[in-house]
Design a protein around this motif. Sequence first.
Motif, mmCIF file in Angstrom:
data_model
loop_
_atom_site.group_PDB
_atom_site.id
_atom_site.type_symbol
_atom_site.label_atom_id
_atom_site.label_comp_id
_atom_site.label_asym_id
_atom_site.label_seq_id
_atom_site.Cartn_x
_atom_site.Cartn_y
_atom_site.Cartn_z
ATOM 1 N N LEU A 113 32.161 56.624 55.446
ATOM 2 C CA LEU A 113 32.386 55.465 54.575
ATOM 3 C C LEU A 113 31.154 55.173 53.709
ATOM 4 O O LEU A 113 31.051 54.107 53.099
ATOM 5 C CB LEU A 113 32.730 54.228 55.425
ATOM 6 N N ALA A 114 30.209 56.136 53.658
ATOM 7 C CA ALA A 114 28.998 55.921 52.856
ATOM 8 C C ALA A 114 29.306 56.176 51.384
ATOM 9 O O ALA A 114 30.322 56.779 51.038
ATOM 10 C CB ALA A 114 27.900 56.863 53.343
ATOM 11 N N GLU A 115 28.406 55.729 50.524
ATOM 12 C CA GLU A 115 28.574 56.012 49.089
ATOM 13 C C GLU A 115 28.047 57.399 48.808
ATOM 14 O O GLU A 115 26.892 57.700 49.117
ATOM 15 C CB GLU A 115 27.764 54.994 48.274
ATOM 16 N N GLY A 122 23.367 46.669 51.701
ATOM 17 C CA GLY A 122 24.520 47.294 51.044
ATOM 18 C C GLY A 122 24.996 48.469 51.876
ATOM 19 O O GLY A 122 24.514 48.690 52.993
ATOM 20 N N PRO A 123 25.917 49.259 51.340
ATOM 21 C CA PRO A 123 26.478 50.363 52.136
ATOM 22 C C PRO A 123 25.473 51.506 52.318
ATOM 23 O O PRO A 123 24.545 51.654 51.523
ATOM 24 C CB PRO A 123 27.682 50.815 51.301
ATOM 25 N N LEU A 124 25.689 52.284 53.360
ATOM 26 C CA LEU A 124 24.875 53.495 53.547
ATOM 27 C C LEU A 124 25.186 54.445 52.396
ATOM 28 O O LEU A 124 26.242 54.350 51.766
ATOM 29 C CB LEU A 124 25.243 54.158 54.882
ATOM 30 N N HIS A 125 24.261 55.365 52.128
ATOM 31 C CA HIS A 125 24.548 56.336 51.062
ATOM 32 C C HIS A 125 24.447 57.757 51.606
ATOM 33 O O HIS A 125 23.745 58.015 52.586
ATOM 34 C CB HIS A 125 23.610 56.135 49.873
ATOM 35 N N GLY A 126 25.148 58.650 50.949
ATOM 36 C CA GLY A 126 25.147 60.050 51.363
ATOM 37 C C GLY A 126 23.742 60.634 51.218
ATOM 38 O O GLY A 126 22.909 60.104 50.480
#
Length: 419
Positions: free
Chosen positions: A176-178, A150-154
């Motif tokens: 572009l991270a969550e 899934g997307p990278l996260h903050g």
Amino acid sequence: MVKLLIHGPNRLAGELNVHGAKNSTLPLMAAALLCRSECVLHNCPHLSDVDVSARILRHLGCAVSWQGGSLVIDPRSVTQCDIPDGLMREMRSSIVFLGAILSRAGRAVLSFPGGCELGPRPIDLHLQALRKMGAKIVEDYGCLSCSTEGPLHGAAIGLSFPSVGATENIMLAGVLAEGTTVITNAAREPEICDLADFLNRCGAKVSGAGGSTLVIEGVRRLYGCEHRVIPDRIAAATFMSAAAATGGCIRLNQIIPAHLEPVLPSFEELGCCIEMEESSLRISAPARLGRIKSVRTMPYPGFPTDAQAPLMAAACVGSGTSIFVENIFESRYKHVGELLRLGANIKVEGRVAVVEGVPRLSGAPVEAADLRGGAALVVAGLAARGATEVTGVRYMDRGYENLERSLSLLGADIRREYE
Ligand code: UD1
């Protein structure tokens, strides 16, 4: 073999436009990967490192073309997520593509950058941060395989050292991270601000650039924009060193004076007179330079490590003892042995170089071993009496756009020769 042939000494005079910053252009090219439409980077320098970055982008599937001094990058057709070993070896700083490729593709395969001309080039801070943002990274057989579920996260990331490349990679991964990424002890270099400006223009939410705390709020999409690369403060400091070493007087146009503030006190200590205008400066040097009590390289806004070698070349012909302390890279005195061949008097002990100024240098064949060290040899060659041949020109081509042409415009007797 390619050589620069210099006949000196020649007092530099005249004016020059300073080209765009190499160290901004490379991360900006990586950042273009994150956009959903075309990006146009104006004021891009024609350098071999920029060519390598363009080859990396093309390998990934981008369309890249030059329109005069502007680079047009269309990232819509990206299909690949790896950087071939040959390209990684050509430019160790291609590690700055890691955060962007991972963010865009969810996977990245790069060879490990390993050591370079400046000594070991660790990337532990880059990897620690990306892992904290959700990347799975396997280091095996000199290869880095990175993936995300899934997307990278903050994440909250505290850097133990304000690494420029690590800060850029985290920014590229974070936009572009969550969620929100907060970098403490972030690098504060002008190139970080340039990258933040570009990303924000594309729709990102990056705040605090130029300070020690950077906050990146992830957004869903970025769209390409037009952006003008900031001027190259290191190229400017190199031309200032050349003017100083030759007792010259030159005007540099298309600069941002504030970016050069960290180097000004050293030139003034050498006895140079500097006048700043809105986007230009004039430096005039005395017939014989003085000495610099001490120069310590530091992260911005300290004295830049990249300007250490060219400034040292000028200090070689000063009167008195100048002390240099290199705090950023382990192996950044490779130019010293070659400066000795030209008649300089320098002693190195670990991180410290003691320069005893001599009245004159004399021309000799010398070989560049790295980019800024090579520039230092050119500066010294301009001040030296007689003929100096500098080999290893490929290093200078990484960071100076047509160096011999710029210096010829200022009255230097310098030409490139192909054997
Ligand atoms: C960038 C510049 C380079 C400049 C340097 C320092 C580019 C393309 N290059 O390089 O011209 O000389 O900043 O101003 O912008 N370090 C670690 N672990 C890491 C990363 C760095 O220990 O994960 C160390 C390095 O070994 C070095 C110091 O931190 O001793 C500074 O490196 P860094 O700021 O990362 O330099 P670069 O981004 O590689």
